[in-house]
Scaffold this active site. Structure first.
Site, PDB file in Angstrom:
ATOM      1  CE  LYS A  41     -17.624   4.379  -4.509  1.00  0.00           C
ATOM      2  NZ  LYS A  41     -17.979   5.761  -4.865  1.00  0.00           N
ATOM      3  CB  SER A  46     -23.020   3.402  -5.252  1.00  0.00           C
ATOM      4  OG  SER A  46     -22.668   2.228  -4.579  1.00  0.00           O
TER       5      SER A  46
HETATM    6  C1  HXC Z   1      -1.721  -0.127  -0.618  1.00  0.00           C
HETATM    7  C2  HXC Z   1      -1.891   2.175  -0.625  1.00  0.00           C
HETATM    8  C3  HXC Z   1      -1.939   2.196  -2.042  1.00  0.00           C
HETATM    9  C4  HXC Z   1      -1.864   0.930  -2.727  1.00  0.00           C
HETATM   10  C5  HXC Z   1      -2.078   4.243  -1.324  1.00  0.00           C
HETATM   11  N1  HXC Z   1      -1.966   3.455  -0.241  1.00  0.00           N
HETATM   12  N2  HXC Z   1      -2.047   3.492  -2.436  1.00  0.00           N
HETATM   13  N3  HXC Z   1      -1.795   1.040   0.073  1.00  0.00           N
HETATM   14  N4  HXC Z   1      -1.751  -0.192  -1.976  1.00  0.00           N
HETATM   15  N5  HXC Z   1      -1.885   0.865  -4.051  1.00  0.00           N
HETATM   16  C6  HXC Z   1      -1.922   3.885   1.158  1.00  0.00           C
HETATM   17  C7  HXC Z   1      -0.735   4.819   1.452  1.00  0.00           C
HETATM   18  O1  HXC Z   1       0.467   4.084   1.640  1.00  0.00           O
HETATM   19  C8  HXC Z   1      -1.213   5.476   2.740  1.00  0.00           C
HETATM   20  O2  HXC Z   1      -1.080   4.607   3.852  1.00  0.00           O
HETATM   21  C9  HXC Z   1      -2.706   5.626   2.506  1.00  0.00           C
HETATM   22  O3  HXC Z   1      -3.066   4.673   1.479  1.00  0.00           O
HETATM   23  C10 HXC Z   1      -3.076   7.002   2.041  1.00  0.00           C
HETATM   24  O4  HXC Z   1      -2.306   7.306   0.899  1.00  0.00           O
HETATM   25  P1  HXC Z   1      -2.019   8.811   0.430  1.00  0.00           P
HETATM   26  O5  HXC Z   1      -1.404   8.756  -0.909  1.00  0.00           O
HETATM   27  O6  HXC Z   1      -1.304   9.544   1.519  1.00  0.00           O
HETATM   28  O7  HXC Z   1      -3.525   9.366   0.411  1.00  0.00           O
HETATM   29  P2  HXC Z   1      -4.196  10.529  -0.373  1.00  0.00           P
HETATM   30  O8  HXC Z   1      -3.167  11.467  -0.944  1.00  0.00           O
HETATM   31  O9  HXC Z   1      -5.230  11.060   0.505  1.00  0.00           O
HETATM   32  O10 HXC Z   1      -4.859   9.772  -1.661  1.00  0.00           O
HETATM   33  C11 HXC Z   1      -5.992   8.970  -1.549  1.00  0.00           C
HETATM   34  C12 HXC Z   1      -5.863   7.720  -2.451  1.00  0.00           C
HETATM   35  C13 HXC Z   1      -5.442   8.088  -3.886  1.00  0.00           C
HETATM   36  C14 HXC Z   1      -7.235   7.020  -2.411  1.00  0.00           C
HETATM   37  C15 HXC Z   1      -4.811   6.810  -1.856  1.00  0.00           C
HETATM   38  O11 HXC Z   1      -5.309   6.919  -4.681  1.00  0.00           O
HETATM   39  C16 HXC Z   1      -6.391   9.055  -4.547  1.00  0.00           C
HETATM   40  O12 HXC Z   1      -6.304  10.271  -4.334  1.00  0.00           O
HETATM   41  N6  HXC Z   1      -7.347   8.567  -5.372  1.00  0.00           N
HETATM   42  C17 HXC Z   1      -8.347   9.459  -6.053  1.00  0.00           C
HETATM   43  C18 HXC Z   1      -8.580   9.056  -7.489  1.00  0.00           C
HETATM   44  C19 HXC Z   1      -9.127   7.641  -7.623  1.00  0.00           C
HETATM   45  O13 HXC Z   1      -8.770   6.728  -6.877  1.00  0.00           O
HETATM   46  N7  HXC Z   1     -10.008   7.489  -8.613  1.00  0.00           N
HETATM   47  C20 HXC Z   1     -10.604   6.187  -8.914  1.00  0.00           C
HETATM   48  C21 HXC Z   1     -11.969   6.092  -8.358  1.00  0.00           C
HETATM   49  S1  HXC Z   1     -12.703   4.641  -9.052  1.00  0.00           S
HETATM   50  P3  HXC Z   1       0.159   4.788   4.914  1.00  0.00           P
HETATM   51  O14 HXC Z   1      -0.100   3.745   5.955  1.00  0.00           O
HETATM   52  O15 HXC Z   1       1.406   4.552   4.129  1.00  0.00           O
HETATM   53  O16 HXC Z   1       0.055   6.192   5.447  1.00  0.00           O
HETATM   54  C22 HXC Z   1     -13.637   3.862  -7.929  1.00  0.00           C
HETATM   55  C23 HXC Z   1     -14.407   2.608  -8.333  1.00  0.00           C
HETATM   56  C24 HXC Z   1     -13.972   1.948  -9.623  1.00  0.00           C
HETATM   57  O17 HXC Z   1     -13.726   4.296  -6.837  1.00  0.00           O
HETATM   58  C25 HXC Z   1     -14.845   0.742  -9.915  1.00  0.00           C
HETATM   59  C26 HXC Z   1     -14.576   0.131 -11.277  1.00  0.00           C
HETATM   60  C27 HXC Z   1     -15.590  -0.964 -11.592  1.00  0.00           C
HETATM   61  P1  NAP Z   2     -11.819   9.950 -11.026  1.00  0.00           P
HETATM   62  O1  NAP Z   2     -11.716  10.566 -12.374  1.00  0.00           O
HETATM   63  O2  NAP Z   2     -10.576   9.744 -10.243  1.00  0.00           O
HETATM   64  O3  NAP Z   2     -12.886  10.779 -10.194  1.00  0.00           O
HETATM   65  C1  NAP Z   2     -12.766  11.014  -8.816  1.00  0.00           C
HETATM   66  C2  NAP Z   2     -13.037  12.470  -8.565  1.00  0.00           C
HETATM   67  O4  NAP Z   2     -13.085  12.708  -7.157  1.00  0.00           O
HETATM   68  C3  NAP Z   2     -11.969  13.405  -9.132  1.00  0.00           C
HETATM   69  O5  NAP Z   2     -12.595  14.573  -9.595  1.00  0.00           O
HETATM   70  C4  NAP Z   2     -11.098  13.713  -7.929  1.00  0.00           C
HETATM   71  O6  NAP Z   2     -10.444  14.979  -8.150  1.00  0.00           O
HETATM   72  C5  NAP Z   2     -12.137  13.725  -6.826  1.00  0.00           C
HETATM   73  N1  NAP Z   2     -11.632  13.407  -5.490  1.00  0.00           N
HETATM   74  C6  NAP Z   2     -10.910  12.308  -5.116  1.00  0.00           C
HETATM   75  N2  NAP Z   2     -10.625  12.378  -3.813  1.00  0.00           N
HETATM   76  C7  NAP Z   2     -11.186  13.520  -3.352  1.00  0.00           C
HETATM   77  C8  NAP Z   2     -11.239  14.150  -2.084  1.00  0.00           C
HETATM   78  N3  NAP Z   2     -10.640  13.595  -1.018  1.00  0.00           N
HETATM   79  N4  NAP Z   2     -11.898  15.326  -1.955  1.00  0.00           N
HETATM   80  C9  NAP Z   2     -12.493  15.899  -3.040  1.00  0.00           C
HETATM   81  N5  NAP Z   2     -12.492  15.344  -4.254  1.00  0.00           N
HETATM   82  C10 NAP Z   2     -11.827  14.177  -4.410  1.00  0.00           C
HETATM   83  O7  NAP Z   2     -12.468   8.488 -11.112  1.00  0.00           O
HETATM   84  P2  NAP Z   2     -13.730   7.815 -11.867  1.00  0.00           P
HETATM   85  O8  NAP Z   2     -13.274   6.468 -12.251  1.00  0.00           O
HETATM   86  O9  NAP Z   2     -14.325   8.700 -12.873  1.00  0.00           O
HETATM   87  O10 NAP Z   2     -14.756   7.627 -10.643  1.00  0.00           O
HETATM   88  C11 NAP Z   2     -15.766   8.575 -10.363  1.00  0.00           C
HETATM   89  C12 NAP Z   2     -16.837   7.977  -9.467  1.00  0.00           C
HETATM   90  O11 NAP Z   2     -17.427   6.836 -10.108  1.00  0.00           O
HETATM   91  C13 NAP Z   2     -16.309   7.469  -8.132  1.00  0.00           C
HETATM   92  O12 NAP Z   2     -17.284   7.688  -7.125  1.00  0.00           O
HETATM   93  C14 NAP Z   2     -16.150   5.994  -8.369  1.00  0.00           C
HETATM   94  O13 NAP Z   2     -16.186   5.251  -7.183  1.00  0.00           O
HETATM   95  C15 NAP Z   2     -17.334   5.705  -9.263  1.00  0.00           C
HETATM   96  N6  NAP Z   2     -17.232   4.518 -10.089  1.00  0.00           N
HETATM   97  C16 NAP Z   2     -16.342   4.475 -11.118  1.00  0.00           C
HETATM   98  C17 NAP Z   2     -16.331   3.367 -11.961  1.00  0.00           C
HETATM   99  C18 NAP Z   2     -15.431   3.313 -13.167  1.00  0.00           C
HETATM  100  O14 NAP Z   2     -15.572   2.439 -14.019  1.00  0.00           O
HETATM  101  N7  NAP Z   2     -14.503   4.238 -13.311  1.00  0.00           N
HETATM  102  C19 NAP Z   2     -17.188   2.298 -11.716  1.00  0.00           C
HETATM  103  C20 NAP Z   2     -18.054   2.363 -10.619  1.00  0.00           C
HETATM  104  C21 NAP Z   2     -18.067   3.469  -9.830  1.00  0.00           C
HETATM  105  P3  NAP Z   2      -9.122  15.455  -7.328  1.00  0.00           P
HETATM  106  O15 NAP Z   2      -8.056  14.480  -7.624  1.00  0.00           O
HETATM  107  O16 NAP Z   2      -8.879  16.852  -7.825  1.00  0.00           O
HETATM  108  O17 NAP Z   2      -9.515  15.477  -5.884  1.00  0.00           O
END
Ligand code: HXC
Ligand code: NAP
Length: 268
Positions: A161, A143
């Site tokens: 979440k 989460s």
């Molecule tokens: C506004 C955005 C945007 C942004 C993407 N979109 N980035 N909108 N601001 N910065 C929009 C796009 O325009 C599109 O809408 C839609 O989101 C989907 O984007 P895609 O790039 O086509 O999606 P996809 O390839 O499926 O990628 C999913 C994603 C991407 C979530 C957008 O960022 C991703 O793959 N993230 C995975 C890695 C990640 O985020 N890791 C961090 C997790 S940390 P439209 O309308 O144009 O189609 C976490 C918690 C952290 O979760 C907590 C810290 C305390």
């Molecule tokens: P991260 O490195 O981007 O990890 C995300 C992982 O999920 C990657 O392995 C990514 O790999 C995979 N993933 C993303 N979209 C996916 C999809 N559609 N299908 C399958 N796999 C997918 O980010 P992180 O910061 O370490 O975060 C990991 C977890 O911790 C997340 O649940 C996040 O919400 C949580 N969290 C992070 C923080 C922080 O400080 N970073 C704080 C609180 C909670 P691919 O790109 O290959 O898909």
């Protein structure tokens, strides 16, 4: 790893386990003797993680898939169960995040995060259940503080979440009698992760974030691995349905301070 656990002979499956916190969790279990499978979208990341985990401990296996594809998730778990004999520890951690105001987000932007974090978790949990080794299996949803701290520019993540944590709680009721415990871990701000690169991209934002954490530092991926191993160990045999913050006290430091330190600088 800072704590000592023994998961020899156990099968661990980490969805989203190819980078950051989830890869750290996978490494912790591998170092504790487990066979670990990981899944994420990028084949390249899957291959690199499998190589790393193979060196860290037991057997490693990987699947390139998107958790939004329920059939692909189901197929991977079935394949894994046939090859490895089920799952003892399941981690659901795939997630997406970007800072964006609700007013500035398209419906598809909001949907993308909900589909990955919440619907994707449901796909993983639903497909894994028949393959969980019962009684005794441990399931952990990853989460975030956003589940209980409202943060500007995080409406999509907060909603997703919070839903994940309610999945944890409801399935604790449904699965407890069937010999499966399910809990959430809510990591605080963790160093050297994609989440922090996205939410705290500058040193100044990171400094403000650290100042709002009672222990005055970011967490480490191995500290989240330790928490995951604790929750999956016999030491936590009576822990079910909890959301465990592992955040140095960030979430009790004062909701406004913790939430605003991270995302407000993006808005100015
Ligand atoms: C506004 C955005 C945007 C942004 C993407 N979109 N980035 N909108 N601001 N910065 C929009 C796009 O325009 C599109 O809408 C839609 O989101 C989907 O984007 P895609 O790039 O086509 O999606 P996809 O390839 O499926 O990628 C999913 C994603 C991407 C979530 C957008 O960022 C991703 O793959 N993230 C995975 C890695 C990640 O985020 N890791 C961090 C997790 S940390 P439209 O309308 O144009 O189609 C976490 C918690 C952290 O979760 C907590 C810290 C305390
Ligand atoms: P991260 O490195 O981007 O990890 C995300 C992982 O999920 C990657 O392995 C990514 O790999 C995979 N993933 C993303 N979209 C996916 C999809 N559609 N299908 C399958 N796999 C997918 O980010 P992180 O910061 O370490 O975060 C990991 C977890 O911790 C997340 O649940 C996040 O919400 C949580 N969290 C992070 C923080 C922080 O400080 N970073 C704080 C609180 C909670 P691919 O790109 O290959 O898909």
């Amino acid at each position: 790893m800072t704590a000592t656990f023994d998961f020899s002979g156990k099968q661990v499956f980490v969805f989203g386990g190819t980078s950051g916190i989830n890869l750290g969790i996978a490494e912790s279990f591998a170092a504790a003797g487990a066979d670990v499978a990981v899944a994420s979208r990028s084949q390249e990341k899957v291959d690199a993680a499998v190589e790393l985990l193979g060196k860290a401990g037991g057997k490693a296996r990987g699947y390139a898939l998107d958790v939004r594809d329920a059939d692909a998730v189901e197929a991977a778990l079935a394949d894994h169960a046939e090859a490895a004999g089920g799952v003892d520890v399941l981690i659901s951690g795939a997630a997406g995040n970007f800072p964006a105001l609700a007013n500035g987000m398209s419906p598809n932007a909001f949907k993308s995060v909900v589909d990955i974090d919440l619907l994707g978790s449901f796909h993983v949990l639903r497909a894994a259940f028949p393959h969980l080794n019962k009684p005794g299996a441990s399931v952990i949803n990853i989460s975030a503080p956003q589940a209980f701290l409202a943060m500007p520019m995080q409406s999509h993540v907060c909603a997703a979440k919070a839903g994940v944590d309610m999945l944890t709680r409801t399935l604790a009721l449904e699965w407890g009698p069937l010999g499966v415990r399910i809990n959430s871990i809510a990591p605080g701000p963790i160093a050297d992760t994609e989440g922090m690169r996205r939410l705290a991209p500058t040193k100044e934002i990171e400094r403000q974030c650290i100042a709002s954490v009672p222990v005055r530092r970011l967490g480490t991926v191995s500290e989240i691995g330790d928490a995951a191993m604790f929750l999956s160990s016999p030491a936590a045999a009576y822990v079910n349905g909890v959301v465990l913050p592992v955040d140095g006290g960030w979430s009790v430091a004062g909701a406004s301070a913790a939430a605003l330190a991270m995302t407000s600088p993006h808005m100015s």
